[in-house]
Design an enzyme around this catalytic site. Structure first.
Site, mmCIF file in Angstrom:
data_model
loop_
_atom_site.group_PDB
_atom_site.id
_atom_site.type_symbol
_atom_site.label_atom_id
_atom_site.label_comp_id
_atom_site.label_asym_id
_atom_site.label_seq_id
_atom_site.Cartn_x
_atom_site.Cartn_y
_atom_site.Cartn_z
ATOM 1 N N LYS A 1 120.396 58.302 80.034
ATOM 2 C CA LYS A 1 120.514 58.656 81.377
ATOM 3 C C LYS A 1 121.843 58.973 81.887
ATOM 4 C CE LYS A 1 120.607 55.886 84.998
ATOM 5 N NZ LYS A 1 120.458 54.802 85.679
ATOM 6 N N ASP B 1 115.826 57.583 86.245
ATOM 7 C CA ASP B 1 116.239 56.480 86.645
ATOM 8 C C ASP B 1 114.928 55.557 87.235
ATOM 9 O OD1 ASP B 1 115.666 57.773 89.000
ATOM 10 O OD2 ASP B 1 117.386 57.197 90.091
#
Length: 214
Positions: free
Chosen positions: A120, A138
């Site tokens: 991420k 997320d």
């Protein structure tokens, strides 16, 4: 959600926010990388309260490495997991100096080899700093992908891969920001505020909240 519907959903978000940006405060690629590492399991607002002083004290990888975990810690005590994050920021700064000439690398493989940098974080840096069409999933984007039917998946990686396939390439880079901001401020975790959602007509969520609570 069919591809055409997914594109319409994204284009509706684009109309409402034509120039989206991350809410993290940063001034260069290194400060962006550090801010994103610090934002794991912490809000952008909490990170933004502590990073200006940290970046003033250590504006470069060499300066941050010189601070070390013990020097970084006092600046970030107010955010979650600050002790492990201080160690990671110090370690990744050393790696940048020793392995990359003090520059943040522009490849996923090199980024993910840095301490504290996962997929991420790498996606955010590749997107915001290097202009690559990546999708950082997320909690907000994971929720949206499943709730709206945009890109349902059991894991963040599944949602990421389906979003990348469904969103047109010319929208993909900004879609990362549109979806995060939409999940943060409109399609909230506890109760989506569907009455003010610009993409409501293209959303598959069955239990839409069409009026604010009284």
């Amino acid at each position: 959600m069919p591809p055409a519907q997914a594109e319409a959903f994204i284009r509706a978000l684009a109309t409402a926010n034509p120039a989206p940006e991350t809410e993290l405060l940063y001034h260069d690629t290194f400060s962006l990388l550090v801010a994103v590492v610090l934002s794991a399991q912490a809000t952008d607002a909490a990170v933004n309260r502590c990073t200006p002083a940290l970046f003033a004290a250590a504006p470069t990888p060499a300066a941050m490495a010189a601070l070390g975990a013990e020097g970084i810690g006092p600046y970030i005590r107010t955010i979650g997991l600050w002790q492990s994050k201080a160690k990671n920021v110090a370690a990744l700064s050393r790696d940048l100096v020793e392995k990359h000439g003090g520059a943040v690398p522009s490849t996923r493989e090199a980024l993910e080899a840095l301490p504290g940098v996962g997929r991420k974080t790498a996606n955010v840096v590749l997107n915001a700093a290097f202009g690559q069409n990546t999708m950082a999933v997320d909690t907000h984007i994971f929720r949206l992908g499943n709730r709206c039917g945009l890109a349902p998946g059991r894991t963040p990686l599944e949602v990421e891969e389906r979003l990348v396939k469904r969103i047109p390439a010319d929208l993909l880079r900004d879609a990362h920001h549109w979806l995060i901001l939409h999940g943060r401020y409109v399609c909230k975790a506890r109760a989506p505020e569907c009455w003010r959602c610009v993409a409501r007509a293209f959303c598959n969520y069955r239990d839409k909240v069409l009026a604010p609570p009284v």
